[in-house]
Scaffold this motif. Structure first.
Motif, short mmCIF file in Angstrom:
data_model
loop_
_atom_site.label_atom_id
_atom_site.label_comp_id
_atom_site.label_asym_id
_atom_site.label_seq_id
_atom_site.Cartn_x
_atom_site.Cartn_y
_atom_site.Cartn_z
N GLY A 97 8.77 -8.85 19.85
CA GLY A 97 7.99 -9.04 18.63
C GLY A 97 8.56 -8.21 17.48
N ASP A 98 8.35 -8.68 16.26
CA ASP A 98 8.91 -8.00 15.10
C ASP A 98 7.89 -7.16 14.34
OD1 ASP A 98 11.81 -9.18 14.61
OD2 ASP A 98 10.54 -10.80 15.33
N ASP A 99 6.62 -7.41 14.57
CA ASP A 99 5.59 -6.65 13.86
C ASP A 99 4.29 -6.81 14.63
OD1 ASP A 99 4.51 -5.02 11.94
OD2 ASP A 99 5.08 -6.28 10.24
N TYR A 100 3.33 -5.94 14.33
CA TYR A 100 2.07 -5.89 15.06
C TYR A 100 0.97 -5.68 14.04
CZ TYR A 100 -0.05 -5.32 19.68
OH TYR A 100 -0.74 -5.51 20.85
N ILE A 101 0.13 -6.68 13.82
CA ILE A 101 -0.88 -6.64 12.77
C ILE A 101 -2.27 -6.66 13.40
CG2 ILE A 101 -1.79 -7.85 10.75
CD1 ILE A 101 1.15 -8.99 10.50
N LEU A 102 -3.03 -5.61 13.12
CA LEU A 102 -4.34 -5.45 13.76
C LEU A 102 -5.43 -6.23 13.01
CD1 LEU A 102 -4.31 -1.64 14.62
CD2 LEU A 102 -3.83 -3.56 16.14
N LYS A 103 -6.30 -6.88 13.78
CA LYS A 103 -7.49 -7.51 13.23
C LYS A 103 -8.60 -6.47 13.14
CE LYS A 103 -6.60 -12.03 15.41
NZ LYS A 103 -7.15 -13.02 16.35
N PRO A 104 -9.43 -6.50 12.11
CA PRO A 104 -9.33 -7.36 10.92
C PRO A 104 -8.22 -6.87 10.01
CG PRO A 104 -11.16 -5.84 10.67
CD PRO A 104 -10.61 -5.62 12.06
N PHE A 105 -7.58 -7.79 9.30
CA PHE A 105 -6.45 -7.43 8.46
C PHE A 105 -6.70 -7.90 7.03
CE2 PHE A 105 -5.56 -11.31 10.87
CZ PHE A 105 -5.51 -12.25 9.84
N SER A 106 -6.00 -7.28 6.11
CA SER A 106 -6.00 -7.73 4.72
C SER A 106 -5.06 -8.92 4.63
CB SER A 106 -5.54 -6.61 3.78
OG SER A 106 -5.07 -7.15 2.56
N ILE A 107 -5.56 -10.05 4.15
CA ILE A 107 -4.72 -11.24 4.10
C ILE A 107 -3.57 -11.07 3.12
CG2 ILE A 107 -6.03 -12.48 2.31
CD1 ILE A 107 -5.56 -15.01 4.15
N ASP A 108 -3.78 -10.28 2.07
CA ASP A 108 -2.69 -10.04 1.13
C ASP A 108 -1.60 -9.17 1.76
OD1 ASP A 108 -3.69 -11.55 -1.00
OD2 ASP A 108 -4.96 -9.90 -1.68
N GLU A 109 -2.01 -8.18 2.58
CA GLU A 109 -1.02 -7.37 3.29
C GLU A 109 -0.26 -8.23 4.29
OE1 GLU A 109 -0.57 -3.56 6.32
OE2 GLU A 109 -2.55 -4.09 5.54
N LEU A 110 -0.97 -9.10 5.00
CA LEU A 110 -0.31 -10.00 5.94
C LEU A 110 0.70 -10.88 5.21
CD1 LEU A 110 0.08 -11.38 8.67
CD2 LEU A 110 -1.92 -12.81 8.14
N GLY A 111 0.30 -11.40 4.05
CA GLY A 111 1.22 -12.22 3.26
C GLY A 111 2.46 -11.45 2.85
N ALA A 112 2.27 -10.19 2.48
CA ALA A 112 3.40 -9.36 2.07
C ALA A 112 4.34 -9.10 3.24
CB ALA A 112 2.91 -8.03 1.49
N ARG A 113 3.78 -8.89 4.42
CA ARG A 113 4.61 -8.65 5.61
C ARG A 113 5.39 -9.91 5.97
NH1 ARG A 113 2.85 -4.30 9.72
NH2 ARG A 113 1.65 -2.86 8.45
N VAL A 114 4.72 -11.05 5.91
CA VAL A 114 5.41 -12.31 6.20
C VAL A 114 6.57 -12.50 5.23
CG1 VAL A 114 5.17 -14.83 6.04
CG2 VAL A 114 3.46 -13.48 7.30
N GLU A 115 6.32 -12.28 3.97
CA GLU A 115 7.37 -12.45 2.95
C GLU A 115 8.53 -11.48 3.20
OE1 GLU A 115 7.93 -12.29 -1.91
OE2 GLU A 115 5.93 -12.18 -1.04
N ALA A 116 8.20 -10.24 3.57
CA ALA A 116 9.25 -9.24 3.81
C ALA A 116 10.13 -9.64 5.00
CB ALA A 116 8.62 -7.87 4.06
N HIS A 117 9.50 -10.12 6.07
CA HIS A 117 10.27 -10.53 7.23
C HIS A 117 11.15 -11.75 6.92
CE1 HIS A 117 8.94 -7.87 10.45
NE2 HIS A 117 7.73 -7.92 9.93
N LEU A 118 10.63 -12.68 6.15
CA LEU A 118 11.43 -13.86 5.81
C LEU A 118 12.59 -13.49 4.89
CD1 LEU A 118 8.59 -16.50 5.35
CD2 LEU A 118 10.29 -16.41 7.18
N ARG A 119 12.38 -12.55 3.97
CA ARG A 119 13.48 -12.09 3.11
C ARG A 119 14.57 -11.45 3.96
NH1 ARG A 119 9.59 -9.88 -0.47
NH2 ARG A 119 10.11 -7.82 0.35
N ARG A 120 14.16 -10.66 4.94
CA ARG A 120 15.14 -9.99 5.80
C ARG A 120 15.94 -11.02 6.60
NH1 ARG A 120 14.50 -7.72 10.95
NH2 ARG A 120 12.27 -8.06 10.82
N GLU A 121 15.27 -12.09 7.04
CA GLU A 121 15.98 -13.13 7.78
C GLU A 121 17.00 -13.83 6.89
OE1 GLU A 121 15.73 -13.99 11.20
OE2 GLU A 121 14.84 -11.99 11.02
#
Length: 226
Positions: A97-121
């Motif tokens: 796995g590349d990251d571990y996001i705990l529930k409940p989560f901030s959807i904006d933080e989740l969005g930022a993490r997704v974007e960061a991982h995709l940029r890195r790819e």
């Protein structure tokens, strides 16, 4: 026009899938849905660019799914879970796995993490020259390593560590810095896992040579000594 990035969202809670689907579609992503582990396996032919994977799912849980698919796909896998035990976090990351996001989560933080991982790819897709260190050859474009033409099998995270260190030979990186560079985000809570990855890399190199390539600078971090 750039093709939309595809996100596979796997969760057995319909409300979470609906929330995330609405959010990511507004952000111009294409969303693929799965409600259990077996559905995740069936959706892989749609070639997602990133997978949001709930740990507690029926049929196959998120850990089992990750273990089955990681050798066959290279896209980022982000675990979504209510589990907070360190052992669970380490297990998920060690399975690939590349990251571990705990529930409940901030959807904006989740969005930022997704974007960061995709940029890195995207950055990884840029071909780099092959580097040769004595008898060790690192092919950055195809993400492979050979020792005297014999392949050295590394996991995605292990190669990421070798990539960061070898492209910056002689520079010292702390565990926190390596975790951030390899995972794509700050990750001090789980940076101790870097020690285990370094141990495994050295063990795999040790099958071919007594030279470790990665030097421990005690109290500071690690550096490449190719």
């Amino acid at each position: 026009m750039n093709e939309k990035k595809r996100i596979l969202i796997a969760d057995d809670e319909k409300g979470i899938i609906r929330l995330l689907k609405d959010y990511f579609e507004i952000q111009d992503y294409q969303v693929i849905e799965a409600r259990n582990g077996l559905e995740v396996l069936g959706q892989l032919n749609k070639e997602p660019d990133l997978i949001l994977l709930d740990v507690n799912m029926p049929m196959l849980d998120g850990f089992e799914v990750c273990e089955r698919i990681r050798a066959h796909i290279s896209c980022p896998i982000l675990f979504l879970t209510a589990k907070i035990e360190e052992a669970d976090r380490i297990k998920g990351l060690m399975l690939g796995g590349d990251d571990y996001i705990l529930k409940p989560f901030s959807i904006d933080e989740l969005g930022a993490r997704v974007e960061a991982h995709l940029r890195r790819e995207e950055r990884k897709k840029t071909d780099r020259a092959v580097k040769i260190f004595d008898r060790l050859a690192i092919h950055y474009g195809e993400r492979s390593i050979y020792y005297e033409e014999q392949p050295v099998s590394l996991t995605k995270t292990e190669f990421g560590i070798v990539e960061v260190l070898s492209l910056n030979a002689g520079q010292i990186f702390s565990k926190e810095q390596l975790y951030e560079r390899v995972r794509g985000l700050e990750g001090s809570a789980d940076n101790s896992i870097i020690t285990e990855h370094i141990r495994r890399i050295r063990s795999k190199f040790g099958r071919f040579t007594a030279h470790s390539y990665i030097e421990t600078v005690w109290g500071v971090g690690y550096r490449w000594i190719g």
